[in-house]
Scaffold this active site. Structure first.
Site, PDB file in Angstrom:
ATOM      1  N   HIS A  70       0.827  -1.203   0.000  1.00 46.64           N
ATOM      2  CA  HIS A  70       0.000   0.000   0.000  1.00 46.64           C
ATOM      3  C   HIS A  70       0.867   1.262   0.000  1.00 46.64           C
ATOM      4  O   HIS A  70       1.313   1.721   1.056  1.00 46.64           O
ATOM      5  CB  HIS A  70      -0.883  -0.038   1.260  1.00 46.64           C
ATOM      6  CG  HIS A  70      -1.974   0.984   1.283  1.00 46.64           C
ATOM      7  ND1 HIS A  70      -3.213   0.739   1.830  1.00 46.64           N
ATOM      8  CD2 HIS A  70      -2.017   2.264   0.852  1.00 46.64           C
ATOM      9  CE1 HIS A  70      -3.969   1.830   1.730  1.00 46.64           C
ATOM     10  NE2 HIS A  70      -3.255   2.762   1.148  1.00 46.64           N
ATOM     11  N   LEU A  73       2.277   6.660  -4.957  1.00 45.48           N
ATOM     12  CA  LEU A  73       3.447   7.284  -5.595  1.00 45.48           C
ATOM     13  C   LEU A  73       3.065   8.484  -6.454  1.00 45.48           C
ATOM     14  O   LEU A  73       3.924   9.101  -7.079  1.00 45.48           O
ATOM     15  CB  LEU A  73       4.262   6.258  -6.398  1.00 45.48           C
ATOM     16  CG  LEU A  73       4.863   5.094  -5.596  1.00 45.48           C
ATOM     17  CD1 LEU A  73       5.920   4.370  -6.417  1.00 45.48           C
ATOM     18  CD2 LEU A  73       5.447   5.516  -4.261  1.00 45.48           C
ATOM     19  N   ASP A 162      -8.937   2.843  -2.919  1.00 45.95           N
ATOM     20  CA  ASP A 162      -8.354   3.456  -1.720  1.00 45.95           C
ATOM     21  C   ASP A 162      -8.385   4.981  -1.727  1.00 45.95           C
ATOM     22  O   ASP A 162      -8.097   5.620  -2.730  1.00 45.95           O
ATOM     23  CB  ASP A 162      -6.908   2.998  -1.512  1.00 45.95           C
ATOM     24  CG  ASP A 162      -6.369   3.537  -0.197  1.00 45.95           C
ATOM     25  OD1 ASP A 162      -7.012   3.291   0.830  1.00 45.95           O
ATOM     26  OD2 ASP A 162      -5.355   4.246  -0.218  1.00 45.95           O
ATOM     27  N   HIS A 189     -10.987   0.250   1.330  1.00 45.08           N
ATOM     28  CA  HIS A 189     -10.754   1.358   2.265  1.00 45.08           C
ATOM     29  C   HIS A 189     -12.076   1.487   3.016  1.00 45.08           C
ATOM     30  O   HIS A 189     -13.049   2.012   2.476  1.00 45.08           O
ATOM     31  CB  HIS A 189     -10.413   2.625   1.462  1.00 45.08           C
ATOM     32  CG  HIS A 189     -10.421   3.886   2.252  1.00 45.08           C
ATOM     33  ND1 HIS A 189      -9.285   4.640   2.477  1.00 45.08           N
ATOM     34  CD2 HIS A 189     -11.419   4.546   2.883  1.00 45.08           C
ATOM     35  CE1 HIS A 189      -9.601   5.705   3.204  1.00 45.08           C
ATOM     36  NE2 HIS A 189     -10.898   5.674   3.455  1.00 45.08           N
ATOM     37  N   HIS A 242      -5.360  -0.695   5.827  1.00 42.64           N
ATOM     38  CA  HIS A 242      -5.125   0.077   7.069  1.00 42.64           C
ATOM     39  C   HIS A 242      -6.211  -0.057   8.145  1.00 42.64           C
ATOM     40  O   HIS A 242      -6.916   0.901   8.463  1.00 42.64           O
ATOM     41  CB  HIS A 242      -4.881   1.555   6.747  1.00 42.64           C
ATOM     42  CG  HIS A 242      -5.769   2.167   5.682  1.00 42.64           C
ATOM     43  ND1 HIS A 242      -7.137   2.070   5.689  1.00 42.64           N
ATOM     44  CD2 HIS A 242      -5.457   2.886   4.580  1.00 42.64           C
ATOM     45  CE1 HIS A 242      -7.629   2.715   4.649  1.00 42.64           C
ATOM     46  NE2 HIS A 242      -6.623   3.212   3.948  1.00 42.64           N
ATOM     47  N   ASP A 315       1.100   2.548   3.755  1.00 41.94           N
ATOM     48  CA  ASP A 315       0.212   3.654   3.363  1.00 41.94           C
ATOM     49  C   ASP A 315       1.040   4.940   3.172  1.00 41.94           C
ATOM     50  O   ASP A 315       0.626   6.021   3.605  1.00 41.94           O
ATOM     51  CB  ASP A 315      -0.928   3.881   4.352  1.00 41.94           C
ATOM     52  CG  ASP A 315      -2.058   4.716   3.744  1.00 41.94           C
ATOM     53  OD1 ASP A 315      -1.977   5.084   2.547  1.00 41.94           O
ATOM     54  OD2 ASP A 315      -3.037   4.998   4.469  1.00 41.94           O
ATOM     55  N   HIS A 319       2.609  14.212   0.797  1.00 40.13           N
ATOM     56  CA  HIS A 319       1.916  15.482   0.512  1.00 40.13           C
ATOM     57  C   HIS A 319       2.931  16.608   0.645  1.00 40.13           C
ATOM     58  O   HIS A 319       3.886  16.504   1.415  1.00 40.13           O
ATOM     59  CB  HIS A 319       0.772  15.717   1.502  1.00 40.13           C
ATOM     60  CG  HIS A 319      -0.381  14.772   1.325  1.00 40.13           C
ATOM     61  ND1 HIS A 319      -1.177  14.771   0.204  1.00 40.13           N
ATOM     62  CD2 HIS A 319      -0.861  13.792   2.124  1.00 40.13           C
ATOM     63  CE1 HIS A 319      -2.109  13.826   0.326  1.00 40.13           C
ATOM     64  NE2 HIS A 319      -1.934  13.209   1.479  1.00 40.13           N
TER      65      HIS A 319
HETATM   66  O1  DOR Z   1      -4.160   8.975   4.895  1.00 38.56           O
HETATM   67  C1  DOR Z   1      -4.482   8.617   3.760  1.00 38.56           C
HETATM   68  N1  DOR Z   1      -3.917   9.166   2.666  1.00 38.56           N
HETATM   69  N2  DOR Z   1      -5.428   7.687   3.613  1.00 38.56           N
HETATM   70  C2  DOR Z   1      -5.929   7.369   2.408  1.00 38.56           C
HETATM   71  O2  DOR Z   1      -6.786   6.526   2.357  1.00 38.56           O
HETATM   72  C3  DOR Z   1      -5.470   8.079   1.202  1.00 38.56           C
HETATM   73  C4  DOR Z   1      -4.125   8.610   1.366  1.00 38.56           C
HETATM   74  C5  DOR Z   1      -3.713   9.575   0.299  1.00 38.56           C
HETATM   75  O3  DOR Z   1      -3.917   9.302  -0.882  1.00 38.56           O
HETATM   76  O4  DOR Z   1      -3.124  10.625   0.625  1.00 38.56           O
HETATM   77 ZN    ZN Z   2      -6.960   4.268   2.398  1.00 40.73          ZN
END
Ligand code: DOR
Ligand code: ZN
Length: 438
Positions: A70, A73, A162, A189, A242, A315, A319
């Protein structure tokens, strides 16, 4: 590169072979050709120096290559957060030989064209192998199933929406039925969005005190419970991404005891952090599902140790400051994980919370099995997919040390114990920090 690579006097741990012993491991032509106590002694004397490389780090651990089920990218579409090259570099630096990537890109990976694009780009980059997870529904909108046969042919190893939950029961039923004909697992999810609208964190005492909107446990539990019933009815493989609540753990334990083909993963952050971390409104701690309470964390640890939760998945959700340097309500959920996962999990092993063998299984064989990859193993004749780690080496998490483009982690500045020294993908060195270690 030399023809022969030797890991000398390493502690090799491979729960699939009940192996936990000090051995030598020899790699030639992409394969493990020898694995045993002093197995390289003779070779080291007989092969010319320029044809052999011997890596020997006192106390080092050699593991089957890690597999992440998980990761996000971000390519195509959000390359300012991460791209395939930086993401695979981070994966290799984290000890991962294989990484499965989620489809919530821009555009969504709901077509064979996007799936193939990912496969081709990753092959061009080399190193850690990328395995696409394609969407369950078109645009991840939850209504229309994707062309699953096409996606599988393009290289998809699983299906998931997800970031979004498949909330419609009829869609989940058909998705499970359809995907099972192609032997593709469905990864859910689990979030009833009607119960989490506007949520900023876990719903509990802390959210009440802070005056923040909460994401209740039941929003996850109701979906997991429903899906388990559907998976039982249609006899299809179902995997929960998760897992974060003690309720989910209870439902999964019961489902497994009844032989329903369910599997589950847990993230390092849900094993280590609670909603208390939100008291300072730290957006780095905003994740989806949210950090829960101590009783959840303890239930997750117990479930991982006893196999109710099959595997550990990062996960990895990069960002940029754009999405994180803002108010909690506005911040995007997610934290990076690829380069921190193994040291954090070794911490649980050192504290006696997680047996070493279980940790290794949960990061190697278990995830590989779920998506149908060959299980990595330390055995003569097996492809050389390996991770070398110094469990005693300390390092401090700092932006310049990380390969990922994004730096969103509450562990920034923390000292980790356990450093990945090398990642070997099919006999080739995808990551090499041994020079720093020897
Ligand atoms: O914390 C998360 N970030 N949970 C998710 O289900 C998606 C992911 C994201 O794409 O940033
Ligand atoms: Zn998720």
């Amino acid at each position: 590169m030399q023809d022969v690579l030797v890991f000398r006097r390493v502690r090799a741990v491979d729960p699939g072979r009940q192996l936990d012993a000090e051995i030598d491991v020899v790699i030639e032509k992409k394969l493990i050709t020898r694995a045993g106590p002093r197995a390289a002694d003779q070779l080291i004397g007989s092969v010319p120096n320029d044809r052999i490389r011997v890596i020997e780090v006192p106390g080092a651990l050699l593991l089957p290559g890690l597999v992440d089920l998980h990761a996000h990218l971000r390519e195509p579409g959000q390359e300012y957060k991460e791209d395939i090259a930086s993401g695979l570099a981070a994966a290799a630096a984290g000890g991962f030989t294989d990484v499965c990537v989620m489809p919530n890109t821009r555009p969504v990976n709901d077509t064979r064209a996007v799936t193939e694009l990912l496969v081709h780009k990753a092959r061009a980059v080399g190193g850690t192998r990328l395995h696409p997870i394609a969407a369950i529904t078109v645009g991840q909108k939850g209504d229309t199933l994707t062309e699953m046969a096409d996606l599988k042919e393009g290289g998809a190893v699983a299906l998931s929406d997800d970031g979004r939950c498949v909330t419609r029961s009829d869609v989940m039923r058909r998705a499970l039925e359809y995907a099972s004909t192609f032997d593709l697992p469905i990864i859910q999810h689990a979030e009833d969005h009607a119960l989490t609208a506007g949520a900023e964190m876990h719903e509990g005492g802390v959210s009440t005190r802070l005056g923040l909107r909460g994401w209740p446990r039941i929003a996850e539990d109701v979906i997991v419970a429903r899906d388990v019933l559907i998976a039982e009815y249609v006899k299809a493989k179902y995997h929960v991404a998760h897992v974060s609540t003690m309720g989910s753990v209870r439902i999964l334990r019961e489902a497994k005891s009844r032989g329903i083909p369910v599997t589950a993963e847990v993230t390092p952050h849900h094993l280590l952090l609670t909603d208390q971390k939100l008291i300072g409104y730290d957006t780095a701690c905003k994740v989806n599902p949210p950090l829960r309470e101590t009783e959840d964390l303890l239930a997750l640890r117990e479930a991982l140790a006893d196999g109710t939760i099959d595997c550990i998945a990062t996960d990895h959700a990069p960002h940029s400051p754009l999405e994180k340097d803002c108010e909690l309500s506005e911040a995007a959920p997610g934290m990076i994980g690829l380069e921190l996962c193994l040291p954090l999990m070794l911490g649980l092993v050192e504290k006696g919370i997680l047996p070493m063998g279980r940790m290794v299984e949960a990061l190697t064989r278990a995830p590989a099995r779920i998506v149908g990859l060959d299980a990595p193993t330390i055995a003569e004749g097996a492809p050389a997919n390996l991770t070398l780690v110094d469990p005693n080496r300390e390092w401090t998490v700092a932006p310049e040390r990380l390969r990922t483009k994004s730096k969103n982690t509450p562990f920034m500045g923390h000292t980790m114990k356990g450093m990945v020294l090398a990642t070997i993908v099919h006999g080739s060195i995808a990551f090499d920090a041994t020079a720093k270690g020897c």
